[in-house]
Scaffold this motif. Structure first.
Motif, PDB file in Angstrom:
ATOM      1  N   TYR A 233      -6.260  39.144 -60.131  1.00  0.00           N
ATOM      2  CA  TYR A 233      -6.696  37.971 -60.892  1.00  0.00           C
ATOM      3  C   TYR A 233      -5.765  37.704 -62.066  1.00  0.00           C
ATOM      4  CZ  TYR A 233      -9.992  34.787 -63.217  1.00  0.00           C
ATOM      5  OH  TYR A 233     -10.597  33.687 -63.811  1.00  0.00           O
ATOM      6  N   SER A 234      -5.450  38.754 -62.835  1.00  0.00           N
ATOM      7  CA  SER A 234      -4.619  38.569 -64.032  1.00  0.00           C
ATOM      8  C   SER A 234      -3.207  38.123 -63.670  1.00  0.00           C
ATOM      9  CB  SER A 234      -4.577  39.864 -64.845  1.00  0.00           C
ATOM     10  OG  SER A 234      -4.060  40.933 -64.075  1.00  0.00           O
ATOM     11  N   SER A 235      -2.675  38.642 -62.558  1.00  0.00           N
ATOM     12  CA  SER A 235      -1.339  38.254 -62.135  1.00  0.00           C
ATOM     13  C   SER A 235      -1.285  36.775 -61.761  1.00  0.00           C
ATOM     14  CB  SER A 235      -0.894  39.109 -60.951  1.00  0.00           C
ATOM     15  OG  SER A 235       0.348  38.679 -60.444  1.00  0.00           O
ATOM     16  N   VAL A 236      -2.289  36.310 -61.021  1.00  0.00           N
ATOM     17  CA  VAL A 236      -2.325  34.898 -60.620  1.00  0.00           C
ATOM     18  C   VAL A 236      -2.512  34.005 -61.841  1.00  0.00           C
ATOM     19  CG1 VAL A 236      -3.581  33.175 -59.282  1.00  0.00           C
ATOM     20  CG2 VAL A 236      -3.149  35.423 -58.293  1.00  0.00           C
ATOM     21  N   VAL A 237      -3.375  34.417 -62.777  1.00  0.00           N
ATOM     22  CA  VAL A 237      -3.568  33.635 -64.000  1.00  0.00           C
ATOM     23  C   VAL A 237      -2.257  33.530 -64.777  1.00  0.00           C
ATOM     24  CG1 VAL A 237      -4.663  33.638 -66.282  1.00  0.00           C
ATOM     25  CG2 VAL A 237      -6.036  34.025 -64.249  1.00  0.00           C
ATOM     26  N   GLY A 238      -1.500  34.626 -64.838  1.00  0.00           N
ATOM     27  CA  GLY A 238      -0.212  34.602 -65.518  1.00  0.00           C
ATOM     28  C   GLY A 238       0.741  33.588 -64.906  1.00  0.00           C
ATOM     29  N   MET A 239       0.799  33.555 -63.565  1.00  0.00           N
ATOM     30  CA  MET A 239       1.663  32.580 -62.896  1.00  0.00           C
ATOM     31  C   MET A 239       1.184  31.152 -63.156  1.00  0.00           C
ATOM     32  SD  MET A 239       2.704  34.326 -59.238  1.00  0.00           S
ATOM     33  CE  MET A 239       1.093  34.957 -58.748  1.00  0.00           C
ATOM     34  N   TYR A 242       2.123  29.925 -66.655  1.00  0.00           N
ATOM     35  CA  TYR A 242       3.534  29.511 -66.729  1.00  0.00           C
ATOM     36  C   TYR A 242       3.714  28.145 -66.072  1.00  0.00           C
ATOM     37  CZ  TYR A 242       8.598  30.041 -66.881  1.00  0.00           C
ATOM     38  OH  TYR A 242       9.934  29.857 -67.157  1.00  0.00           O
ATOM     39  N   LEU A 243       3.006  27.931 -64.973  1.00  0.00           N
ATOM     40  CA  LEU A 243       3.105  26.668 -64.249  1.00  0.00           C
ATOM     41  C   LEU A 243       2.517  25.518 -65.066  1.00  0.00           C
ATOM     42  CD1 LEU A 243       3.844  25.352 -61.507  1.00  0.00           C
ATOM     43  CD2 LEU A 243       1.546  25.949 -60.719  1.00  0.00           C
ATOM     44  N   SER A 244       1.318  25.725 -65.609  1.00  0.00           N
ATOM     45  CA  SER A 244       0.642  24.654 -66.346  1.00  0.00           C
ATOM     46  C   SER A 244       1.326  24.351 -67.671  1.00  0.00           C
ATOM     47  CB  SER A 244      -0.824  25.031 -66.606  1.00  0.00           C
ATOM     48  OG  SER A 244      -0.925  26.146 -67.478  1.00  0.00           O
ATOM     49  N   GLY A 245       2.020  25.312 -68.237  1.00  0.00           N
ATOM     50  CA  GLY A 245       2.666  25.110 -69.521  1.00  0.00           C
ATOM     51  C   GLY A 245       4.032  24.472 -69.441  1.00  0.00           C
ATOM     52  N   ALA A 252      -3.885  22.191 -66.584  1.00  0.00           N
ATOM     53  CA  ALA A 252      -3.989  22.942 -67.839  1.00  0.00           C
ATOM     54  C   ALA A 252      -5.433  23.298 -68.181  1.00  0.00           C
ATOM     55  CB  ALA A 252      -3.354  22.137 -68.981  1.00  0.00           C
ATOM     56  N   TYR A 253      -6.357  22.340 -68.033  1.00  0.00           N
ATOM     57  CA  TYR A 253      -7.762  22.615 -68.358  1.00  0.00           C
ATOM     58  C   TYR A 253      -8.336  23.679 -67.442  1.00  0.00           C
ATOM     59  CZ  TYR A 253     -12.819  22.087 -68.113  1.00  0.00           C
ATOM     60  OH  TYR A 253     -14.169  22.353 -68.062  1.00  0.00           O
ATOM     61  N   ALA A 254      -8.145  23.532 -66.145  1.00  0.00           N
ATOM     62  CA  ALA A 254      -8.707  24.480 -65.179  1.00  0.00           C
ATOM     63  C   ALA A 254      -8.143  25.879 -65.383  1.00  0.00           C
ATOM     64  CB  ALA A 254      -8.436  23.998 -63.750  1.00  0.00           C
ATOM     65  N   VAL A 255      -6.844  25.989 -65.661  1.00  0.00           N
ATOM     66  CA  VAL A 255      -6.215  27.298 -65.851  1.00  0.00           C
ATOM     67  C   VAL A 255      -6.714  27.954 -67.131  1.00  0.00           C
ATOM     68  CG1 VAL A 255      -4.018  28.469 -66.255  1.00  0.00           C
ATOM     69  CG2 VAL A 255      -4.176  26.683 -64.520  1.00  0.00           C
ATOM     70  N   ASN A 256      -6.861  27.178 -68.210  1.00  0.00           N
ATOM     71  CA  ASN A 256      -7.356  27.743 -69.464  1.00  0.00           C
ATOM     72  C   ASN A 256      -8.763  28.291 -69.300  1.00  0.00           C
ATOM     73  OD1 ASN A 256      -8.916  27.192 -72.279  1.00  0.00           O
ATOM     74  ND2 ASN A 256      -6.795  27.792 -72.664  1.00  0.00           N
ATOM     75  N   CYS A 257      -9.593  27.596 -68.530  1.00  0.00           N
ATOM     76  CA  CYS A 257     -10.960  28.086 -68.274  1.00  0.00           C
ATOM     77  C   CYS A 257     -10.927  29.425 -67.539  1.00  0.00           C
ATOM     78  CB  CYS A 257     -11.741  27.055 -67.465  1.00  0.00           C
ATOM     79  SG  CYS A 257     -12.153  25.555 -68.377  1.00  0.00           S
ATOM     80  N   CYS A 258     -10.082  29.554 -66.530  1.00  0.00           N
ATOM     81  CA  CYS A 258      -9.987  30.805 -65.775  1.00  0.00           C
ATOM     82  C   CYS A 258      -9.390  31.926 -66.618  1.00  0.00           C
ATOM     83  CB  CYS A 258      -9.129  30.587 -64.522  1.00  0.00           C
ATOM     84  SG  CYS A 258      -9.881  29.533 -63.265  1.00  0.00           S
ATOM     85  N   ALA A 259      -8.451  31.591 -67.497  1.00  0.00           N
ATOM     86  CA  ALA A 259      -7.782  32.615 -68.305  1.00  0.00           C
ATOM     87  C   ALA A 259      -8.738  33.275 -69.295  1.00  0.00           C
ATOM     88  CB  ALA A 259      -6.604  31.990 -69.052  1.00  0.00           C
ATOM     89  N   LYS A 266     -15.485  37.548 -62.416  1.00  0.00           N
ATOM     90  CA  LYS A 266     -16.597  37.604 -61.469  1.00  0.00           C
ATOM     91  C   LYS A 266     -16.250  36.775 -60.231  1.00  0.00           C
ATOM     92  CE  LYS A 266     -19.317  40.010 -64.185  1.00  0.00           C
ATOM     93  NZ  LYS A 266     -19.797  41.356 -63.840  1.00  0.00           N
ATOM     94  N   SER A 267     -17.148  36.775 -59.292  1.00  0.00           N
ATOM     95  CA  SER A 267     -16.912  36.066 -58.043  1.00  0.00           C
ATOM     96  C   SER A 267     -16.710  34.572 -58.273  1.00  0.00           C
ATOM     97  CB  SER A 267     -18.087  36.295 -57.081  1.00  0.00           C
ATOM     98  OG  SER A 267     -17.909  35.580 -55.885  1.00  0.00           O
ATOM     99  N   ASN A 268     -17.490  33.995 -59.211  1.00  0.00           N
ATOM    100  CA  ASN A 268     -17.350  32.554 -59.464  1.00  0.00           C
ATOM    101  C   ASN A 268     -15.998  32.216 -60.097  1.00  0.00           C
ATOM    102  OD1 ASN A 268     -18.351  33.894 -61.867  1.00  0.00           O
ATOM    103  ND2 ASN A 268     -18.654  31.859 -62.765  1.00  0.00           N
ATOM    104  N   HIS A 269     -15.410  33.181 -60.830  1.00  0.00           N
ATOM    105  CA  HIS A 269     -14.086  32.952 -61.416  1.00  0.00           C
ATOM    106  C   HIS A 269     -13.006  32.982 -60.332  1.00  0.00           C
ATOM    107  CE1 HIS A 269     -16.235  34.976 -65.001  1.00  0.00           C
ATOM    108  NE2 HIS A 269     -16.420  33.671 -65.036  1.00  0.00           N
ATOM    109  N   GLU A 270     -13.158  33.886 -59.369  1.00  0.00           N
ATOM    110  CA  GLU A 270     -12.223  33.906 -58.236  1.00  0.00           C
ATOM    111  C   GLU A 270     -12.308  32.594 -57.445  1.00  0.00           C
ATOM    112  OE1 GLU A 270     -11.505  38.517 -56.921  1.00  0.00           O
ATOM    113  OE2 GLU A 270     -13.161  37.437 -55.998  1.00  0.00           O
ATOM    114  N   LYS A 271     -13.525  32.096 -57.293  1.00  0.00           N
ATOM    115  CA  LYS A 271     -13.706  30.829 -56.583  1.00  0.00           C
ATOM    116  C   LYS A 271     -12.997  29.693 -57.320  1.00  0.00           C
ATOM    117  CE  LYS A 271     -17.333  27.722 -54.897  1.00  0.00           C
ATOM    118  NZ  LYS A 271     -18.794  27.461 -54.843  1.00  0.00           N
ATOM    119  N   ALA A 272     -13.112  29.715 -58.657  1.00  0.00           N
ATOM    120  CA  ALA A 272     -12.471  28.661 -59.463  1.00  0.00           C
ATOM    121  C   ALA A 272     -10.956  28.727 -59.364  1.00  0.00           C
ATOM    122  CB  ALA A 272     -12.918  28.789 -60.918  1.00  0.00           C
ATOM    123  N   ILE A 273     -10.423  29.929 -59.364  1.00  0.00           N
ATOM    124  CA  ILE A 273      -8.962  30.053 -59.317  1.00  0.00           C
ATOM    125  C   ILE A 273      -8.434  29.707 -57.925  1.00  0.00           C
ATOM    126  CG2 ILE A 273      -8.493  32.452 -58.606  1.00  0.00           C
ATOM    127  CD1 ILE A 273      -6.829  32.737 -61.154  1.00  0.00           C
TER     128      ILE A 273
END
Length: 468
Positions: A233-239, A242-245, A252-259, A266-273
């Motif tokens: 999860y953390s690795s994908v959020v990191g990528m 970098y992409l959204s920035g 940007a909004y969706a990535v900030n929420c997941c970060a 949790k499972s719902n966070h994986e679904k969001a990402i």
């Protein structure tokens, strides 16, 4: 087959205050890079990129620092008593804690010797009479009205001892591809990084999504199902960060929420990402289109806020549920230069207060960009006076507009307690001649950075922001 070896120092064994003192080395801001790319398209500038070979071997060790290293294996020497000799470094090596700072100071000195003055607004931006260049560690981008001016500067730098490899036209920088269209516009893409995200999430055969987030906010869900752990999860959020920035403000909004939930997903966070990944799969070949308008002096800021957007969705005992979200985008010649989506650090007590906090935050970013734009315009023979520079802040909250614009302020008992914040940016707005404009919510670009939007609204704002 080519084999390489590099003699490196053990920086992990250095002690601060003995082996090194200062380590900070700045890198160029992406705001500066985007401004220069917009000016390139506007003015038809020529661009080249270069790379400094063995960058960290150029700089001298500071006189107040003595650094000793063991001889590399196979090259040891011993004195008459049998003790192994060591080497005293005269120049920095890869691995030393002070090497990045020493190289930045070295490049600053060489640039100034070649007539390139360091900008007071970005320490990695250098401006001469004919060439503008930016430095990101050992990568350099040059812009000029004539290719020969860049070639002449490169020859000067080599003459000063800089091992510079000049390449062709700038086609990419730090993983961002710069694709030039026949019509003259430029598109910033990160297709390779998107492919890595899709591969990491295992979405090669998945269905696509037309928006990167759902309408409801992403909540902590402390008692929800745990994450499956099928991907990092953390690795994908990191990528994704970098992409959204850099080239994809639409996520940007969706990535900030997941970060926000990187350390306990949790499972719902994986679904969001995964939803972000499905959206990126649909829009894989698109990026940020820089197609500037003809008005070379137009700066616009679109601040917005979502007042207590998670209240009623998050557990009431969680203080974060009462936080509002700031979102804004700053554009130059109708092209995005900077965008932000983040929760506010203080709890707003009204919609107007949330908008004022967002407005103050956006002004802190807008004013330096104004100064940077003036500096670059003057360097490119486009003088812009403070009184004629067309700067507008587009606000959709009537109360915030009144409180920000009126001088003297129209305070009420409900608004006077945040007087310090509004006094500051009101004074700056009047001093700098900035226009505050009422804008309809449907036209508010900042709305993309504060909440999940319906498909039609999202695509309309994305078209205005990103050009597709």
């Amino acid at each position: 087959k080519k084999f390489k070896a590099r003699f490196c120092a053990r920086g992990d064994q250095q002690l601060q205050g003995i082996d090194f003192f200062e380590t900070y080395a700045p890198v160029v801001q992406w705001t500066t890079i985007r401004l220069m790319l917009i000016l390139e398209v506007l003015l038809g500038l020529k661009s080249k990129q270069g790379d400094v070979t063995a960058a960290f071997l150029h700089a001298d060790i500071p006189e107040d620092e003595n650094v000793y290293v063991r001889m590399p294996r196979g090259f040891e020497e011993y004195d008459n008593s049998g003790h192994q000799k060591v080497l005293k470094l005269k120049k920095t090596l890869y691995g030393l804690r002070q090497s990045p700072r020493a190289f930045w100071k070295y490049m600053t000195q060489k640039m100034e010797e070649c007539g390139c003055k360091q900008s007071e607004f970005d320490p990695c931006l250098f401006i001469s009479d004919k060439v503008i260049c930016i430095i990101y560690v050992d990568d350099i981008l040059f812009w000029a009205k004539d290719d020969q001016h860049i070639v002449d500067l490169a020859i000067q730098l080599r003459g000063k001892g800089v091992m510079l490899e000049q390449e062709d036209d700038a086609a990419g920088f730090l993983g961002v591809t710069l694709e030039r269209h026949e019509s003259g516009l430029l598109e910033m893409k990160q297709t390779g990084l998107i492919d890595r995200v899709i591969d990491a999430l295992g979405l090669e055969d998945s269905n696509d999504k037309f928006t990167p987030s759902e309408g409801a906010p992403l909540v902590k869900n402390a008692d929800g199902d745990p994450a499956s752990g099928h991907f990092s999860y953390s690795s994908v959020v990191g990528m994704l960060l970098y992409l959204s920035g850099h080239s994809r403000p639409d996520i940007a909004y969706a990535v900030n929420c997941c970060a926000r939930y990187m350390f306990c997903p949790k499972s719902n966070h994986e679904k969001a990402i995964k939803r972000i990944g499905r959206y990126l799969k649909l829009t894989r070949d698109r990026g940020l289109v820089l197609n500037p308008s003809a008005d070379k002096s137009k700066l616009d800021c679109y601040p917005d806020a979502d007042f207590a957007g998670m209240y009623g969705h998050e557990i009431a005992a969680d203080p974060a549920c009462a936080k509002s979200r700031t979102g804004f985008v700053i554009t130059f010649a109708d092209c995005p230069v900077l965008w932000v989506s983040k929760l506010q650090t203080e709890t707003a007590l009204s919609t107007m207060e949330a908008e004022i906090i967002a407005l103050a935050h956006s002004c802190r970013e807008l004013f330096p960009i104004m100064d940077m734009t003036k500096s670059l315009s003057e360097a490119l023979s486009l003088p812009i006076e403070g009184t004629t520079m067309n700067v507008s802040i587009h606000e959709d909250n009537a109360g915030a507009l009144v409180l920000a614009e009126k001088l003297p302020p129209e305070y009420t008992p409900r608004s006077k307690y945040y007087a310090v914040k509004t006094h500051w940016f009101r004074e700056e707005i009047h001093k700098r001649g900035i226009t505050l404009v009422k804008i309809d919510t449907v036209e508010q670009l900042g709305d993309m950075f504060t909440k999940g939007l319906p498909k039609a609204t999202f695509e309309y704002l994305r078209k205005k922001l990103m050009g597709w």
